[in-house]
Design a protein around this motif. Structure first.
Motif, PDB file in Angstrom:
ATOM      1  N   VAL A 140      32.519 -62.403 -26.772  1.00  0.00           N
ATOM      2  CA  VAL A 140      32.313 -63.398 -27.823  1.00  0.00           C
ATOM      3  C   VAL A 140      31.343 -62.782 -28.825  1.00  0.00           C
ATOM      4  O   VAL A 140      30.268 -62.308 -28.446  1.00  0.00           O
ATOM      5  CB  VAL A 140      31.738 -64.713 -27.264  1.00  0.00           C
ATOM      6  N   ARG A 141      31.718 -62.807 -30.113  1.00  0.00           N
ATOM      7  CA  ARG A 141      30.900 -62.156 -31.133  1.00  0.00           C
ATOM      8  C   ARG A 141      30.733 -63.063 -32.340  1.00  0.00           C
ATOM      9  O   ARG A 141      31.682 -63.721 -32.766  1.00  0.00           O
ATOM     10  CB  ARG A 141      31.558 -60.845 -31.556  1.00  0.00           C
ATOM     11  N   VAL A 142      29.521 -63.082 -32.859  1.00  0.00           N
ATOM     12  CA  VAL A 142      29.225 -63.788 -34.112  1.00  0.00           C
ATOM     13  C   VAL A 142      28.697 -62.752 -35.077  1.00  0.00           C
ATOM     14  O   VAL A 142      27.618 -62.173 -34.860  1.00  0.00           O
ATOM     15  CB  VAL A 142      28.203 -64.913 -33.919  1.00  0.00           C
ATOM     16  N   VAL A 143      29.462 -62.504 -36.158  1.00  0.00           N
ATOM     17  CA  VAL A 143      29.092 -61.460 -37.115  1.00  0.00           C
ATOM     18  C   VAL A 143      28.619 -62.068 -38.441  1.00  0.00           C
ATOM     19  O   VAL A 143      27.528 -61.744 -38.935  1.00  0.00           O
ATOM     20  CB  VAL A 143      30.278 -60.517 -37.361  1.00  0.00           C
ATOM     21  N   GLU A 144      29.424 -62.932 -39.016  1.00  0.00           N
ATOM     22  CA  GLU A 144      29.125 -63.456 -40.350  1.00  0.00           C
ATOM     23  C   GLU A 144      27.745 -64.102 -40.417  1.00  0.00           C
ATOM     24  O   GLU A 144      26.997 -63.883 -41.363  1.00  0.00           O
ATOM     25  CB  GLU A 144      30.201 -64.471 -40.771  1.00  0.00           C
ATOM     26  N   GLN A 145      27.418 -64.876 -39.426  1.00  0.00           N
ATOM     27  CA  GLN A 145      26.118 -65.562 -39.403  1.00  0.00           C
ATOM     28  C   GLN A 145      25.367 -65.216 -38.115  1.00  0.00           C
ATOM     29  O   GLN A 145      24.670 -66.046 -37.538  1.00  0.00           O
ATOM     30  CB  GLN A 145      26.320 -67.077 -39.531  1.00  0.00           C
ATOM     31  N   GLY A 146      25.504 -63.970 -37.721  1.00  0.00           N
ATOM     32  CA  GLY A 146      24.863 -63.517 -36.489  1.00  0.00           C
ATOM     33  C   GLY A 146      23.354 -63.634 -36.535  1.00  0.00           C
ATOM     34  O   GLY A 146      22.722 -64.041 -35.555  1.00  0.00           O
ATOM     35  N   GLU A 147      22.752 -63.281 -37.662  1.00  0.00           N
ATOM     36  CA  GLU A 147      21.291 -63.368 -37.752  1.00  0.00           C
ATOM     37  C   GLU A 147      20.824 -64.814 -37.651  1.00  0.00           C
ATOM     38  O   GLU A 147      19.806 -65.110 -37.022  1.00  0.00           O
ATOM     39  CB  GLU A 147      20.801 -62.749 -39.058  1.00  0.00           C
ATOM     40  N   THR A 148      21.572 -65.717 -38.266  1.00  0.00           N
ATOM     41  CA  THR A 148      21.223 -67.144 -38.186  1.00  0.00           C
ATOM     42  C   THR A 148      21.239 -67.611 -36.732  1.00  0.00           C
ATOM     43  O   THR A 148      20.305 -68.286 -36.258  1.00  0.00           O
ATOM     44  CB  THR A 148      22.216 -67.985 -39.011  1.00  0.00           C
ATOM     45  N   LEU A 149      22.303 -67.256 -35.998  1.00  0.00           N
ATOM     46  CA  LEU A 149      22.391 -67.650 -34.591  1.00  0.00           C
ATOM     47  C   LEU A 149      21.279 -66.992 -33.775  1.00  0.00           C
ATOM     48  O   LEU A 149      20.673 -67.634 -32.906  1.00  0.00           O
ATOM     49  CB  LEU A 149      23.755 -67.250 -34.022  1.00  0.00           C
ATOM     50  N   SER A 167      32.821 -68.064 -34.392  1.00  0.00           N
ATOM     51  CA  SER A 167      32.699 -66.881 -33.537  1.00  0.00           C
ATOM     52  C   SER A 167      34.060 -66.259 -33.321  1.00  0.00           C
ATOM     53  O   SER A 167      35.102 -66.883 -33.560  1.00  0.00           O
ATOM     54  CB  SER A 167      32.077 -67.255 -32.190  1.00  0.00           C
ATOM     55  N   GLU A 168      34.054 -65.019 -32.868  1.00  0.00           N
ATOM     56  CA  GLU A 168      35.285 -64.316 -32.534  1.00  0.00           C
ATOM     57  C   GLU A 168      35.343 -64.146 -31.021  1.00  0.00           C
ATOM     58  O   GLU A 168      34.318 -63.985 -30.363  1.00  0.00           O
ATOM     59  CB  GLU A 168      35.308 -62.920 -33.187  1.00  0.00           C
ATOM     60  N   GLY A 169      36.554 -64.166 -30.489  1.00  0.00           N
ATOM     61  CA  GLY A 169      36.729 -63.938 -29.057  1.00  0.00           C
ATOM     62  C   GLY A 169      37.842 -62.942 -28.814  1.00  0.00           C
ATOM     63  O   GLY A 169      38.873 -62.996 -29.483  1.00  0.00           O
ATOM     64  N   ARG A 170      37.597 -62.020 -27.885  1.00  0.00           N
ATOM     65  CA  ARG A 170      38.653 -61.049 -27.599  1.00  0.00           C
ATOM     66  C   ARG A 170      38.562 -60.604 -26.134  1.00  0.00           C
ATOM     67  O   ARG A 170      37.496 -60.647 -25.515  1.00  0.00           O
ATOM     68  CB  ARG A 170      38.563 -59.837 -28.520  1.00  0.00           C
ATOM     69  N   ALA A 215      24.567 -58.841 -35.660  1.00  0.00           N
ATOM     70  CA  ALA A 215      25.611 -59.585 -34.950  1.00  0.00           C
ATOM     71  C   ALA A 215      25.132 -59.899 -33.543  1.00  0.00           C
ATOM     72  O   ALA A 215      24.351 -59.148 -32.946  1.00  0.00           O
ATOM     73  CB  ALA A 215      26.896 -58.777 -34.905  1.00  0.00           C
ATOM     74  N   VAL A 216      25.576 -61.021 -33.026  1.00  0.00           N
ATOM     75  CA  VAL A 216      25.306 -61.418 -31.646  1.00  0.00           C
ATOM     76  C   VAL A 216      26.592 -61.241 -30.854  1.00  0.00           C
ATOM     77  O   VAL A 216      27.657 -61.725 -31.271  1.00  0.00           O
ATOM     78  CB  VAL A 216      24.829 -62.885 -31.555  1.00  0.00           C
ATOM     79  N   GLU A 217      26.485 -60.540 -29.726  1.00  0.00           N
ATOM     80  CA  GLU A 217      27.681 -60.275 -28.931  1.00  0.00           C
ATOM     81  C   GLU A 217      27.368 -60.433 -27.458  1.00  0.00           C
ATOM     82  O   GLU A 217      26.348 -59.945 -26.981  1.00  0.00           O
ATOM     83  CB  GLU A 217      28.192 -58.860 -29.206  1.00  0.00           C
ATOM     84  N   VAL A 218      28.242 -61.133 -26.741  1.00  0.00           N
ATOM     85  CA  VAL A 218      28.077 -61.290 -25.297  1.00  0.00           C
ATOM     86  C   VAL A 218      29.358 -60.895 -24.600  1.00  0.00           C
ATOM     87  O   VAL A 218      30.459 -61.086 -25.135  1.00  0.00           O
ATOM     88  CB  VAL A 218      27.698 -62.741 -24.900  1.00  0.00           C
ATOM     89  N   GLU A 219      29.210 -60.325 -23.405  1.00  0.00           N
ATOM     90  CA  GLU A 219      30.355 -59.977 -22.573  1.00  0.00           C
ATOM     91  C   GLU A 219      30.312 -60.803 -21.298  1.00  0.00           C
ATOM     92  O   GLU A 219      29.294 -60.811 -20.602  1.00  0.00           O
ATOM     93  CB  GLU A 219      30.343 -58.485 -22.242  1.00  0.00           C
ATOM     94  N   LEU A 220      31.419 -61.476 -21.009  1.00  0.00           N
ATOM     95  CA  LEU A 220      31.487 -62.386 -19.862  1.00  0.00           C
ATOM     96  C   LEU A 220      32.688 -62.015 -18.997  1.00  0.00           C
ATOM     97  O   LEU A 220      33.663 -61.428 -19.484  1.00  0.00           O
ATOM     98  CB  LEU A 220      31.605 -63.835 -20.340  1.00  0.00           C
ATOM     99  N   ASP A 221      32.601 -62.377 -17.709  1.00  0.00           N
ATOM    100  CA  ASP A 221      33.702 -62.033 -16.794  1.00  0.00           C
ATOM    101  C   ASP A 221      34.647 -63.200 -16.552  1.00  0.00           C
ATOM    102  O   ASP A 221      35.509 -63.136 -15.681  1.00  0.00           O
ATOM    103  CB  ASP A 221      33.143 -61.541 -15.451  1.00  0.00           C
TER     104      ASP A 221
END
Length: 327
Positions: free
Chosen positions: A89-98, A73-76, A47-53
């Protein structure tokens, strides 16, 4: 304006840039994901995950992932006990592709510690987009001053060195350094900061930066002049006090054996203790030049010192305190 507000102004301007070509947007997004995020394994999937302010930036990242790569992507919101919340912001389903498409993984599924070659070997526009993404992810701009800088927190030393190389290709001097285990890329020269802001597209922020820089320079110049004047006034006052003390001692040493013209100059000095030599000349009757006044006082002191030496008594310096500084 504080450093926090200045940084926010730059990020808002960079975030709102529109009309960039798709390849430039992809470069910027790749750099942002590298500097703001990381790779995680969730249920055996990458999964690709980033944290932003900034919530608006998080929304833009999700939009770019969708429009450039066609991925969901998911956002929380991640509230924290103290300080500002973070937006994930997280991409799980196709995280490896991204991860593969943005250069976070190589062809063998190994994480890339620096930046992919295509990001650091592009043209100037592409290199500027890489810096824009890195700044949006982990950058700050401090107020003009002794410590003024563009500062990027890098995830690894390799990523920091890659960003330094991109800056050098843009003609901007940047340095990588490690502080308490944290890797940073720093641009310090005022002109280099202005140049990099322009290259990234923060044209409005440049005007604000230059205004603050001009205010700082004017204020520093004024402070130097005030300090210079204060120092000159202090030295002049000390010199006048020293001269009066020595003249008083000279009159004691010589008593009645003082030539009239030297006695007159000495009394003139004591009667107008805070006056300059030029002002003393105007007070004299008839008026004298400041050189004439200075010469007479100098001869008075020399005569008194010679007399004191001959008599074996303290000279004209005897009236000065031990800690008196006339330098």
């Amino acid at each position: 304006m504080s450093s926090t507000n200045l940084t926010a102004a730059v990020k808002t301007e960079l975030r709102n840039i529109t009309g960039a070509a798709l390849p430039l947007r992809a470069m910027e997004l790749s750099a942002l994901l590298r500097f703001a995020g990381g790779l995680h394994t969730i249920s055996g999937r990458i999964a690709v995950e980033v944290e932003l302010d900034d919530q608006d930036l998080a929304s833009r990242v999700r939009r770019d992932i969708s429009e450039i790569y066609g991925l969901a992507s998911e956002g929380r919101l991640s509230p924290v006990a103290s300080g500002d919340p973070t937006f994930t912001v997280r991409v799980v389903e196709q995280g490896e592709t991204l991860a593969r498409q943005t250069g976070l993984l190589d062809a063998r599924r190994r994480p890339i510690r620096g930046l992919p070659n295509r990001l650091t070997t592009g043209n100037l526009e592409e290199l500027a987009a890489v810096w824009r993404g890195a700044f949006l992810a982990a950058g700050s701009l401090t107020d003009p001053g002794r410590q003024a800088a563009i500062d990027i927190v890098a995830p690894t030393n390799e990523a920091a060195m890659a960003l330094v190389g991109a800056a050098h290709r843009l003609g901007v001097a940047a340095k990588a350094r490690e502080v308490r285990g944290v890797h940073r890329v720093v641009v310090r020269e005022d002109d280099a900061i202005s140049s990099l802001l322009a290259l990234m597209g923060a044209t409005t922020s440049i005007a604000l930066w230059e205004e603050l820089r001009t205010r700082r320079e004017v204020r520093a110049t004024a402070n130097r002049l005030v300090n210079f004047d204060d120092a000159n006034l202090r030295r002049s006052a000390q010199a006048a006090v020293a001269a009066c003390a020595r003249v008083e001692r000279a009159l004691e040493i010589l008593g009645d054996d003082i030539p009239h013209h030297l006695m007159y100059a000495g009394r003139l000095r004591l009667d107008h203790r805070e006056a300059s030599l030029d002002e003393l000349g105007h007070f004299a009757d008839p008026p004298m030049t400041k050189d004439a006044v200075a010469g007479r006082i100098r001869r008075l002191l020399a005569l008194a010192d010679k007399t004191a030496k001959d008599k074996g008594i303290p000279s004209t310096d005897a009236n000065l305190p031990d800690d008196f500084d006339v330098g």
